[in-house]
Design a protein around this motif. Sequence first.
Motif, short mmCIF file in Angstrom:
data_model
loop_
_atom_site.label_atom_id
_atom_site.label_comp_id
_atom_site.label_asym_id
_atom_site.label_seq_id
_atom_site.Cartn_x
_atom_site.Cartn_y
_atom_site.Cartn_z
N LEU A 3 0.96 -1.29 -0.08
CA LEU A 3 0.06 0.01 -0.06
C LEU A 3 0.89 1.35 0.16
CD1 LEU A 3 -2.78 -0.92 2.49
CD2 LEU A 3 -2.95 -0.35 -0.19
N ALA A 12 2.34 -0.82 -9.76
CA ALA A 12 2.08 -1.99 -8.70
C ALA A 12 3.21 -2.88 -8.93
CB ALA A 12 0.76 -2.56 -9.28
N ALA A 18 1.92 -10.37 -5.68
CA ALA A 18 0.92 -10.37 -6.74
C ALA A 18 -0.47 -9.92 -6.55
CB ALA A 18 1.03 -11.56 -7.54
N HIS A 19 -0.73 -9.07 -5.57
CA HIS A 19 -2.29 -8.59 -5.14
C HIS A 19 -2.69 -7.49 -6.32
CE1 HIS A 19 -1.54 -10.23 -1.06
NE2 HIS A 19 -1.65 -11.32 -1.91
N PRO A 20 -3.82 -7.87 -6.91
CA PRO A 20 -4.44 -6.68 -7.59
C PRO A 20 -4.97 -5.51 -6.89
CG PRO A 20 -5.88 -8.82 -7.66
CD PRO A 20 -4.61 -9.22 -6.71
N GLY A 21 -4.87 -5.58 -5.54
CA GLY A 21 -5.62 -4.45 -4.90
C GLY A 21 -4.57 -3.29 -4.62
N ASP A 22 -3.52 -3.29 -5.18
CA ASP A 22 -2.72 -2.21 -4.78
C ASP A 22 -2.74 -1.04 -5.80
OD1 ASP A 22 -0.53 -4.83 -3.92
OD2 ASP A 22 -1.99 -3.75 -2.79
N LEU A 75 -13.33 -10.09 -4.95
CA LEU A 75 -13.15 -9.02 -6.15
C LEU A 75 -14.59 -8.48 -6.46
CD1 LEU A 75 -11.24 -11.52 -8.70
CD2 LEU A 75 -10.31 -9.28 -7.61
N PHE A 179 -9.52 -3.17 -11.19
CA PHE A 179 -9.78 -3.54 -9.98
C PHE A 179 -9.15 -2.51 -8.83
CE2 PHE A 179 -11.57 -5.98 -6.48
CZ PHE A 179 -10.35 -6.19 -5.58
N ARG A 180 -9.97 -2.14 -7.95
CA ARG A 180 -9.60 -1.44 -6.81
C ARG A 180 -9.54 0.07 -7.20
NH1 ARG A 180 -11.76 -1.17 -2.66
NH2 ARG A 180 -10.66 -1.47 -0.62
#
Lengths: 210, 179
Positions: A3, A12, A18-22, A75, A179-180
């Motif tokens: 983050l 990212a 490897a998280h797509p949330g960042d 997701l 995403f995110r």
Amino acid sequence: MCLAIAALGLPASACDDAHPGDRAPTEGGLRRDPPLEVGRFALPDETQGGEPFALQASPDGYLLVYLGYTRCPDLCPTTLADVRGARRRLGDDGARIAVAMITVDPERDRGEEFAEFVQFFAPDGHALRTDDPALLAEVEEAFRARAAKVPTGDGYDIDHTAQTYVVDESGTVVLEWPFRTYPETMARDLRALFEGEPVGEPAEEDGGRE
Amino acid sequence: MSRWVGAVLVAALVALGACNEDGSQDSRSDEATTSSATAASAEVDVTDAWARSTAPEAERSAVYMSLRSDEDDALLEASVDTSIAGSVEIHETTDEGTDSMDSGSGSGMEGGDGGAMQGMREVEQIELPGGEIVELEPGGYHIMLVDLRRQLTAGEEIEVTLTFERAGEQTVKTEVKDS
């Protein structure tokens, strides 16, 4: 960690997770040139008893389209909650934003249950579902979206791309949010679209977002 | 090693001067019991636990939180009352997607492509390196409530019991939120 890296505006990929949330809070939409055209598709809307709903916004508004499935615990609810948050931030202009979810799991997402899921996040939302695998594949292709079943112990999950598409009244995808994307950023982008201001960054050819 | 032996070792370490951040010594080391409710090894700090509210007939939901352990530990499993969900799993959402697709390219778009395939995988445990904050958050690790028995409504509180490798069981009050 991630983050913090994202908050600095670094890509990212600088993250070792490897998280797509960042995404950083201000990272907004992406646009394609030429843009995707999806207005030719009309899919049965489970909130309207299966009446066809065309992938076009009302005049002077935008239609947000998301492809996902209801058994997705992270997701999909996250994105739909972000969309809900974005519309709330627009105040009265929120009514100019329509929402449609296309299920990539038509075997299990159907009828009133599917309609209720979408309307939980958007009371006036559209729950689009087709029984026709070829049509669904065509729609996914038109959005450059993909979905694939992943077997699990007691059934399957679905891996899928998780973009949210902003579609105008002619059925053109004018913007995509990965995403995110934060609700406040979605709202910022939508306000810019309403004002006719430039919005979004060009999608990169090499797969990176910048 | 049994929890009792572990407790004695931890008590010994604390006695040798392993202090908390504020310089105080952890008095919990004196509670060398075998009770799972008051694990003698350091507790895991669990903060900001929240569960996502659900549509009426939704089958799944996710629980998120921040975890921090003074010592190396791991989250092994989680559970909730069966009136809430039939089972609970620990998952990680990743960008890797399925092997059969053109994935692993990172988030963002490629020429003609629609972004990275994203999916989730069940994980055996979540490592908690000592002193680090590990986030369970949207798009990352999450505790998945499977086979929901009822709707989760924003504002209500549920209890989630976490089982850690060293710290044992901890029950966490978890608020249900819209986002």
